[in-house]
Design a protein around this motif. Structure first.
Motif, PDB file in Angstrom:
ATOM      1  N   SER A   1       0.803  -1.218   0.000  1.00 46.14           N
ATOM      2  CA  SER A   1       0.000   0.000   0.000  1.00 46.14           C
ATOM      3  C   SER A   1       0.836   1.268   0.000  1.00 46.14           C
ATOM      4  N   LEU A   2       2.155   1.149   0.231  1.00 42.63           N
ATOM      5  CA  LEU A   2       3.011   2.332   0.296  1.00 42.63           C
ATOM      6  C   LEU A   2       2.955   3.182  -0.964  1.00 42.63           C
ATOM      7  N   PRO A   3       3.115   2.589  -2.174  1.00 46.20           N
ATOM      8  CA  PRO A   3       3.052   3.423  -3.373  1.00 46.20           C
ATOM      9  C   PRO A   3       1.730   4.179  -3.496  1.00 46.20           C
ATOM     10  N   THR A   4       0.619   3.516  -3.127  1.00 47.11           N
ATOM     11  CA  THR A   4      -0.683   4.163  -3.210  1.00 47.11           C
ATOM     12  C   THR A   4      -0.761   5.354  -2.267  1.00 47.11           C
ATOM     13  N   LYS A   5      -0.170   5.208  -1.062  1.00 49.92           N
ATOM     14  CA  LYS A   5      -0.190   6.298  -0.084  1.00 49.92           C
ATOM     15  C   LYS A   5       0.723   7.434  -0.496  1.00 49.92           C
ATOM     16  N   LEU A   6       1.863   7.094  -1.104  1.00 47.75           N
ATOM     17  CA  LEU A   6       2.837   8.111  -1.462  1.00 47.75           C
ATOM     18  C   LEU A   6       2.502   8.843  -2.748  1.00 47.75           C
ATOM     19  N   LEU A   7       1.725   8.226  -3.621  1.00 48.70           N
ATOM     20  CA  LEU A   7       1.416   8.847  -4.911  1.00 48.70           C
ATOM     21  C   LEU A   7       0.751  10.213  -4.765  1.00 48.70           C
ATOM     22  N   PRO A   8      -0.281  10.353  -3.929  1.00 49.90           N
ATOM     23  CA  PRO A   8      -0.885  11.689  -3.782  1.00 49.90           C
ATOM     24  C   PRO A   8       0.113  12.728  -3.275  1.00 49.90           C
ATOM     25  N   ARG A   9       0.989  12.345  -2.342  1.00 51.04           N
ATOM     26  CA  ARG A   9       1.982  13.273  -1.823  1.00 51.04           C
ATOM     27  C   ARG A   9       2.940  13.702  -2.926  1.00 51.04           C
ATOM     28  N   MET A  10       3.372  12.730  -3.737  1.00 54.51           N
ATOM     29  CA  MET A  10       4.289  13.042  -4.824  1.00 54.51           C
ATOM     30  C   MET A  10       3.635  13.986  -5.818  1.00 54.51           C
ATOM     31  N   LEU A  11       2.368  13.743  -6.123  1.00 57.46           N
ATOM     32  CA  LEU A  11       1.656  14.600  -7.065  1.00 57.46           C
ATOM     33  C   LEU A  11       1.511  16.016  -6.511  1.00 57.46           C
ATOM     34  N   ILE A  12       1.258  16.129  -5.219  1.00 57.41           N
ATOM     35  CA  ILE A  12       1.134  17.448  -4.589  1.00 57.41           C
ATOM     36  C   ILE A  12       2.462  18.185  -4.643  1.00 57.41           C
ATOM     37  N   VAL A  13       3.552  17.481  -4.275  1.00 60.69           N
ATOM     38  CA  VAL A  13       4.879  18.091  -4.292  1.00 60.69           C
ATOM     39  C   VAL A  13       5.230  18.578  -5.695  1.00 60.69           C
ATOM     40  N   CYS A  14       5.022  17.714  -6.675  1.00 60.07           N
ATOM     41  CA  CYS A  14       5.360  18.073  -8.059  1.00 60.07           C
ATOM     42  C   CYS A  14       4.497  19.219  -8.577  1.00 60.07           C
ATOM     43  N   THR A  15       3.225  19.219  -8.201  1.00 58.74           N
ATOM     44  CA  THR A  15       2.337  20.312  -8.627  1.00 58.74           C
ATOM     45  C   THR A  15       2.802  21.643  -8.048  1.00 58.74           C
TER      46      THR A  15
ATOM     47  N   PRO B   1      10.770   4.998  -5.035  1.00 60.50           N
ATOM     48  CA  PRO B   1      10.785   5.733  -6.306  1.00 60.50           C
ATOM     49  C   PRO B   1       9.969   7.016  -6.327  1.00 60.50           C
ATOM     50  N   LEU B   2       8.791   7.004  -5.721  1.00 56.84           N
ATOM     51  CA  LEU B   2       7.953   8.196  -5.772  1.00 56.84           C
ATOM     52  C   LEU B   2       8.570   9.356  -4.987  1.00 56.84           C
ATOM     53  N   ARG B   3       9.062   9.068  -3.798  1.00 57.22           N
ATOM     54  CA  ARG B   3       9.733  10.110  -3.006  1.00 57.22           C
ATOM     55  C   ARG B   3      11.020  10.546  -3.693  1.00 57.22           C
ATOM     56  N   PHE B   4      11.726   9.582  -4.244  1.00 54.29           N
ATOM     57  CA  PHE B   4      12.985   9.869  -4.933  1.00 54.29           C
ATOM     58  C   PHE B   4      12.736  10.803  -6.121  1.00 54.29           C
ATOM     59  N   PHE B   5      11.661  10.557  -6.852  1.00 56.22           N
ATOM     60  CA  PHE B   5      11.316  11.410  -7.994  1.00 56.22           C
ATOM     61  C   PHE B   5      11.041  12.843  -7.542  1.00 56.22           C
ATOM     62  N   SER B   6      10.376  12.995  -6.406  1.00 57.04           N
ATOM     63  CA  SER B   6      10.090  14.325  -5.879  1.00 57.04           C
ATOM     64  C   SER B   6      11.377  15.098  -5.604  1.00 57.04           C
ATOM     65  N   PHE B   7      12.395  14.408  -5.100  1.00 55.73           N
ATOM     66  CA  PHE B   7      13.681  15.049  -4.834  1.00 55.73           C
ATOM     67  C   PHE B   7      14.296  15.582  -6.123  1.00 55.73           C
ATOM     68  N   TRP B   8      14.183  14.815  -7.190  1.00 57.71           N
ATOM     69  CA  TRP B   8      14.744  15.250  -8.468  1.00 57.71           C
ATOM     70  C   TRP B   8      13.992  16.453  -9.018  1.00 57.71           C
ATOM     71  N   MET B   9      12.686  16.474  -8.843  1.00 59.02           N
ATOM     72  CA  MET B   9      11.910  17.623  -9.317  1.00 59.02           C
ATOM     73  C   MET B   9      12.232  18.884  -8.507  1.00 59.02           C
ATOM     74  N   ILE B  10      12.472  18.711  -7.210  1.00 63.03           N
ATOM     75  CA  ILE B  10      12.864  19.853  -6.382  1.00 63.03           C
ATOM     76  C   ILE B  10      14.210  20.395  -6.850  1.00 63.03           C
ATOM     77  N   GLN B  11      15.088  19.510  -7.288  1.00 70.84           N
ATOM     78  CA  GLN B  11      16.366  19.974  -7.833  1.00 70.84           C
ATOM     79  C   GLN B  11      16.145  20.791  -9.110  1.00 70.84           C
ATOM     80  N   GLY B  12      15.187  20.372  -9.922  1.00 71.36           N
ATOM     81  CA  GLY B  12      14.857  21.159 -11.108  1.00 71.36           C
ATOM     82  C   GLY B  12      14.380  22.548 -10.740  1.00 71.36           C
ATOM     83  N   LEU B  13      13.582  22.643  -9.667  1.00 75.10           N
ATOM     84  CA  LEU B  13      13.117  23.944  -9.177  1.00 75.10           C
ATOM     85  C   LEU B  13      14.292  24.785  -8.693  1.00 75.10           C
ATOM     86  N   TRP B  14      15.227  24.153  -7.986  1.00 74.23           N
ATOM     87  CA  TRP B  14      16.431  24.836  -7.486  1.00 74.23           C
ATOM     88  C   TRP B  14      17.204  25.480  -8.640  1.00 74.23           C
ATOM     89  N   VAL B  15      17.379  24.740  -9.715  1.00 77.36           N
ATOM     90  CA  VAL B  15      18.113  25.258 -10.868  1.00 77.36           C
ATOM     91  C   VAL B  15      17.377  26.455 -11.470  1.00 77.36           C
TER      92      VAL B  15
END
Length: 340
Positions: free
Chosen positions: A17-31, A159-173
């Motif tokens: 169930s972890l991916p299902t729980k983390l998906l909404p958080r990842m989508l919020i972070v990326c948005t 993977p979902l949390r890891f992806f969020s970190f990469w997107m935050i790096q894109g924002l940093w740049v």
């Protein structure tokens, strides 16, 4: 002790169930990340956002920043490694700074390149390229020696949390590089002559870059000695995080150096030094390191006194306190004197 079958099933179900729980958080972070990035890009644009008639180099710079992170994320997620994370960030700065410079000026590479570019843009772009090359190589060398970056504990294998970190790096740049990307993408037809504002900005950058390099090298040499204690020598005697102070200063310098070219809403690029200050002092830099040190040296009276007498980020005069309170803020007197 062995787990019962029912307990194992519960663990398995929770894991699934972890991916299902983390998906909404990842989508919020990326948005949130995408919204912030494109809001400031929109403010920095002189013409209509994504209009077919506009020279939308700045918009595509933002898209490329996130695109590079997304591409680099794929092998990193497969190998569950963060070894190329910081290096990818530096490469993104390097490539987008040069791309915005050349495409913004519509350079004809068959002719003399320098004669087609403005001095202000070349200097500021060179500063970002030089800084990114130095920092990227330094951090890559460090991660190769350490093998892991503890910031990614519990993240690299999610993977979902890891992806969020990469997107935050894109924002940093995007946000930090925005002053340079903006003046490169929209160079003035008749550039304003260089004046004291430019020179002040360049001087601030040189000072900040120098502080960051010296502080990084001092800490690297200290860590190589493997003393098992905290560093309180060199620039670290006057600041607990002098490398971050240098980082903040150099981005202030880049903003000041770009300010002569800014018009109207483009002044929103002041977000660059503000964002790096917020990121380093409130999010991923100081808070994580301070928490780690507070735990590691919890019973070290010398560390607590060092922390009380030493500025957090800014290089400043040493405090004179000989008594200090518990770092948790509870007010417990841990040391009545320094031994006098």
């Amino acid at each position: 002790m062995e787990l019962k079958k029912s307990e194992l099933e519960n663990v398995s179900e929770a894991t699934k169930s972890l991916p299902t729980k983390l998906l909404p958080r990842m989508l919020i972070v990326c948005t949130v990340v995408f919204s912030i990035a494109f809001l400031f890009v929109w403010l920095a644009c002189k013409e209509s956002f994504f209009s077919s008639s506009s020279k939308n180099i700045l918009e595509w710079t933002a898209i490329a920043s996130f695109g590079i992170q997304a591409v680099a994320f794929i092998p990193a997620a497969i190998m569950q490694t963060e070894k190329f994370y910081d290096l990818t960030g530096s490469i993104t700065y390097f490539s987008l700074s040069l791309a915005s410079l050349f495409f913004g000026a519509q350079v004809n590479f068959s002719e003399n390149i320098c004669s087609q570019l403005q001095t202000r843009q070349m200097v500021l772009t060179g500063m970002v390229v030089f800084w990114a090359t130095r920092l990227g190589s330094f951090l890559f060398k460090r991660i190769k020696a350490d093998n892991v970056d503890k910031r990614f504990d519990g993240v690299r294998d999610a993977p979902l949390r890891f992806f969020s970190f990469w997107m935050i790096q894109g924002l940093w740049v995007i946000l930090c590089g925005l002053p340079v990307f903006t003046i490169n993408s929209y160079p003035l037809p008749s550039p304003k002559p260089l004046d004291f504002v430019d020179y002040i900005g360049w001087a601030i950058w040189v000072l900040g870059f120098g502080i960051e390099v010296v502080a990084d090298n001092q800490k690297a040499r200290f860590a190589a000695r493997k003393t098992g204690t905290y560093i309180d020598e060199g620039l670290w005697y006057y600041s607990r995080h002098p490398n971050y102070f240098g980082e903040i200063l150099l981005w202030i310098g880049i903003f000041v150096g770009s300010s002569r070219e800014l018009v109207d809403a483009q002044w929103a690029v002041v977000v660059s030094p503000i964002f790096i200050w917020f990121l380093l002092t409130k999010v991923s830099g100081v808070p994580l390191l301070e928490k780690k040190s507070d735990v590691k040296f919890a019973g070290d009276n010398g560390y607590l006194l060092y922390k009380k007498n030493t500025a957090e980020v800014m290089l400043w005069f040493k405090g004179t306190a000989t008594e200090f309170e518990d770092v948790s803020g509870g007010g417990e007197n841990l040391l009545a004197s320094t031994g006098k």
